[in-house]
Design a protein around this motif. Sequence first.
Motif, mmCIF file in Angstrom:
data_model
loop_
_atom_site.group_PDB
_atom_site.id
_atom_site.type_symbol
_atom_site.label_atom_id
_atom_site.label_comp_id
_atom_site.label_asym_id
_atom_site.label_seq_id
_atom_site.Cartn_x
_atom_site.Cartn_y
_atom_site.Cartn_z
ATOM 1 N N ASP A 76 20.669 -57.794 -1.983
ATOM 2 C CA ASP A 76 20.726 -56.606 -2.629
ATOM 3 C C ASP A 76 21.204 -55.655 -1.753
ATOM 4 O O ASP A 76 21.250 -55.863 -0.547
ATOM 5 C CB ASP A 76 19.363 -56.208 -3.067
ATOM 6 C CG ASP A 76 19.205 -55.010 -4.027
ATOM 7 O OD1 ASP A 76 20.421 -54.503 -4.349
ATOM 8 O OD2 ASP A 76 18.212 -54.440 -4.170
ATOM 9 N N GLY A 81 17.298 -55.806 0.939
ATOM 10 C CA GLY A 81 18.153 -56.821 0.963
ATOM 11 C C GLY A 81 18.955 -57.206 2.134
ATOM 12 O O GLY A 81 19.193 -58.250 2.640
ATOM 13 N N ARG A 107 27.596 -51.966 -5.362
ATOM 14 C CA ARG A 107 26.915 -51.268 -6.527
ATOM 15 C C ARG A 107 27.916 -50.719 -7.351
ATOM 16 O O ARG A 107 27.645 -50.528 -8.379
ATOM 17 C CB ARG A 107 26.008 -50.343 -5.997
ATOM 18 C CG ARG A 107 26.107 -49.202 -5.184
ATOM 19 C CD ARG A 107 25.196 -47.967 -5.374
ATOM 20 N NE ARG A 107 24.437 -48.188 -4.516
ATOM 21 C CZ ARG A 107 22.941 -48.130 -4.413
ATOM 22 N NH1 ARG A 107 22.583 -47.711 -5.572
ATOM 23 N NH2 ARG A 107 22.097 -48.431 -3.390
ATOM 24 N N TYR A 112 23.892 -54.671 -9.879
ATOM 25 C CA TYR A 112 22.983 -55.616 -9.112
ATOM 26 C C TYR A 112 22.963 -56.950 -9.294
ATOM 27 O O TYR A 112 23.068 -57.371 -10.505
ATOM 28 C CB TYR A 112 21.463 -54.746 -9.468
ATOM 29 C CG TYR A 112 20.493 -55.617 -9.051
ATOM 30 C CD1 TYR A 112 19.703 -55.229 -7.870
ATOM 31 C CD2 TYR A 112 19.640 -56.268 -9.628
ATOM 32 C CE1 TYR A 112 18.651 -55.872 -7.529
ATOM 33 C CE2 TYR A 112 18.611 -57.068 -9.524
ATOM 34 C CZ TYR A 112 17.983 -56.802 -7.994
ATOM 35 O OH TYR A 112 16.950 -57.397 -7.762
ATOM 36 N N GLY A 113 22.619 -57.920 -8.357
ATOM 37 C CA GLY A 113 22.021 -59.130 -8.428
ATOM 38 C C GLY A 113 23.328 -60.099 -8.678
ATOM 39 O O GLY A 113 24.262 -59.801 -8.293
ATOM 40 N N THR A 132 19.603 -66.670 -3.466
ATOM 41 C CA THR A 132 19.518 -65.253 -3.540
ATOM 42 C C THR A 132 18.063 -64.705 -2.880
ATOM 43 O O THR A 132 17.446 -65.164 -2.413
ATOM 44 C CB THR A 132 19.129 -64.796 -4.920
ATOM 45 O OG1 THR A 132 17.860 -65.346 -5.515
ATOM 46 C CG2 THR A 132 20.175 -65.478 -5.869
ATOM 47 N N ASP A 134 15.890 -60.912 -2.346
ATOM 48 C CA ASP A 134 15.530 -59.700 -2.839
ATOM 49 C C ASP A 134 16.184 -59.474 -4.211
ATOM 50 O O ASP A 134 16.326 -58.229 -4.873
ATOM 51 C CB ASP A 134 15.943 -58.606 -1.937
ATOM 52 C CG ASP A 134 15.478 -57.279 -2.373
ATOM 53 O OD1 ASP A 134 14.242 -57.176 -2.978
ATOM 54 O OD2 ASP A 134 16.079 -56.385 -2.211
ATOM 55 N N ASN A 135 16.631 -60.444 -4.941
ATOM 56 C CA ASN A 135 17.062 -60.395 -6.415
ATOM 57 C C ASN A 135 17.220 -61.709 -7.147
ATOM 58 O O ASN A 135 17.063 -62.691 -6.218
ATOM 59 C CB ASN A 135 18.457 -59.843 -6.586
ATOM 60 C CG ASN A 135 19.679 -60.867 -5.914
ATOM 61 O OD1 ASN A 135 20.347 -61.437 -6.841
ATOM 62 N ND2 ASN A 135 19.805 -60.832 -4.687
ATOM 63 N N CYS A 139 18.559 -62.733 -13.150
ATOM 64 C CA CYS A 139 19.952 -63.135 -13.303
ATOM 65 C C CYS A 139 20.207 -64.335 -14.221
ATOM 66 O O CYS A 139 20.582 -65.323 -13.449
ATOM 67 C CB CYS A 139 20.450 -63.105 -11.936
ATOM 68 S SG CYS A 139 20.092 -61.596 -10.822
ATOM 69 N N ASP A 157 12.663 -64.051 -4.531
ATOM 70 C CA ASP A 157 12.871 -62.670 -5.192
ATOM 71 C C ASP A 157 11.318 -62.204 -5.151
ATOM 72 O O ASP A 157 10.357 -62.993 -4.755
ATOM 73 C CB ASP A 157 13.239 -62.483 -6.542
ATOM 74 C CG ASP A 157 13.839 -61.241 -6.804
ATOM 75 O OD1 ASP A 157 13.399 -60.329 -6.049
ATOM 76 O OD2 ASP A 157 14.341 -61.025 -7.943
ATOM 77 N N HIS A 159 10.539 -59.160 -7.159
ATOM 78 C CA HIS A 159 10.469 -58.076 -8.402
ATOM 79 C C HIS A 159 9.800 -59.120 -9.622
ATOM 80 O O HIS A 159 9.753 -60.038 -9.553
ATOM 81 C CB HIS A 159 11.883 -57.908 -8.789
ATOM 82 C CG HIS A 159 12.560 -56.985 -7.672
ATOM 83 N ND1 HIS A 159 13.542 -57.487 -6.999
ATOM 84 C CD2 HIS A 159 12.581 -55.694 -7.715
ATOM 85 C CE1 HIS A 159 14.007 -56.525 -6.208
ATOM 86 N NE2 HIS A 159 13.414 -55.386 -6.598
ATOM 87 N N GLY A 188 10.938 -58.387 -0.474
ATOM 88 C CA GLY A 188 11.997 -59.615 -0.361
ATOM 89 C C GLY A 188 12.112 -60.383 0.968
ATOM 90 O O GLY A 188 12.388 -61.421 1.007
#
Length: 573
Positions: A76, A81, A107, A112-113, A132, A134-135, A139, A157, A159, A188
């Motif tokens: 991220d 990230g 960005r 994102y992602g 991946t 922090d994401n 996705c 991740d 989240h 993350g």
Amino acid sequence: MILPVVRRETGDAPLASTLHPVIDRIYRGRNVQDISELENGLKGLTHFNELKGMAGAASILADTIEQDKTLVIVGDFDADGATSIAVCIRSLHMMGFKKVDYLVPNRFDFGYGLSVPIVDIAKQQGADVIITVDNGIACIDGVTHAKALGIEVIVTDHHLPGDDLPPADAIVNPNQPGCTFPSKNLAGVGVAFYIMLALKTELQQRNWFTKKNLPAPNLASLLDIVAVGTVADVVVLDKNNRILVHQGLQRIRAGKCRPGIKALVEVANRDCAHLTSTDLGFVIGPRLNAAGRLDDMSQGIACLLEDDTMQARMIASELDALNRERREIETGMKAQAEQVLEKMSLAEGDIPAALVVYQADFHQGVIGIVAGRLKEKYLKPVIAFAHQDEATIKGSARSIPGVHIRDVLDEVNTRFPGVIDKFGGHAMAAGLSLPVANLAAFQKAFIDIAKQHMDKLDGNQVLLSDGSLTGQELSLPFAHLLRQAGPFGQGFESPLFDGEFQVVQQRLVGEKHLKLVLREPSVGEVDAIAFNIDIKAWPNAMVKQVRIAYRLDVNVFRGQESVQLIIEQLESA
């Protein structure tokens, strides 16, 4: 906005006779039930095996290393990230694996992602495996596309997941369904660190280090990076996170940190030996974040990966310049946003339960900070929007305790399907995108639903104080003792005290900060500073007595230490 100051409830029974009475009171005010909760040794960390999906992820990564495949890390564009990527790359290099590269979606171009276009770029880089950091938990399209291209995918991740999970080969996320890991608040970078611990153990079981004649790495040496990412992402400092931050902070204070972290501290005119957990979030974090907000996060990652001291200083200086530019943009955007709110207030007679601000020329890299500043000023959930492209706007949301902002967005999405394109986040912060044509409909739905959540709060918001301090406690020895009592942060708040003082001197410094000399009979004179004050109200020669809520700090100037009060709330007494 002046808030009532309320003393925290602490109960009567002290935790331990060995603690200073004020420190004991502070801990009890944060619901510490037993002295064991305050142990900060690495042995107290929850084991990585308790994370669902960890065994599969470690096995895939070990196969990747043994079979000399190409691994691409997708991160991220924020400090969490960046630190996650740095921890993974440094760990893998220490384990003797070099065929690793990273991607951070810009960005402004990709959003994102792990998106489909980012997967295509990873494929062009020869990715056999994507991990991946922090994401990734939201996705689904990107992971599906990667699998169709024959790429193995590990999602790590923290989240909150949606109803559907991506079809990855392994998922490690303490918040995924069925994961019993007790610390749901890992950042993350915390998840990335745990992944590397598990990988090291897997490789040891495969005799990898013996075969390659390599020492098994001491991954605890990377905890300085983990601490920065954890604090910068404003996750709750539960016991597990406090251990990670404490251990990393101790390394920084002892001068055993990355050259890039040391350079970021120095470019901010701070001293590693006196650094606090708050400094990780307000000194290092913003400078790393500035790269992802205004330019390319690879600059921040490069700073964390750099081993040459002089080169690290050059990168840190560039990041510092970006951060100054970010502050200038933010100041202008905040003024614009407040003009929007003033018009709204005049039109409606009152500020609504939640705030939505949008200007066509807002910079999307800074909207999260603007939302946070407005949230602090108005004490309401705030979403700031900027253009992602001609048809789509991107929003950054910040909330207050008691209003779970992702749940609010989920409710909007459920009750008004099609208004939001996509969203994700935490209790206190979230992101979303939607067609600009839907903004009015979204604003009404968001404010209405946020109001229902706000109505459930118990009346007025307050400042929770840990009480007053005596003259003996407003001293350098106690200020140092207080620093050692941390780390403090989100969910384990830094101690806040209150009291009335006579104003001896007051003057403006740095255009918007109020420097004071205060006096109290039992205390004597003490320096204080209030940041970002209302310059229309202060300095005020008519005010001779003030009531303040403050934090006790150690100010270091030209090698000399002195006590300083950091004023959080200031009012005439």
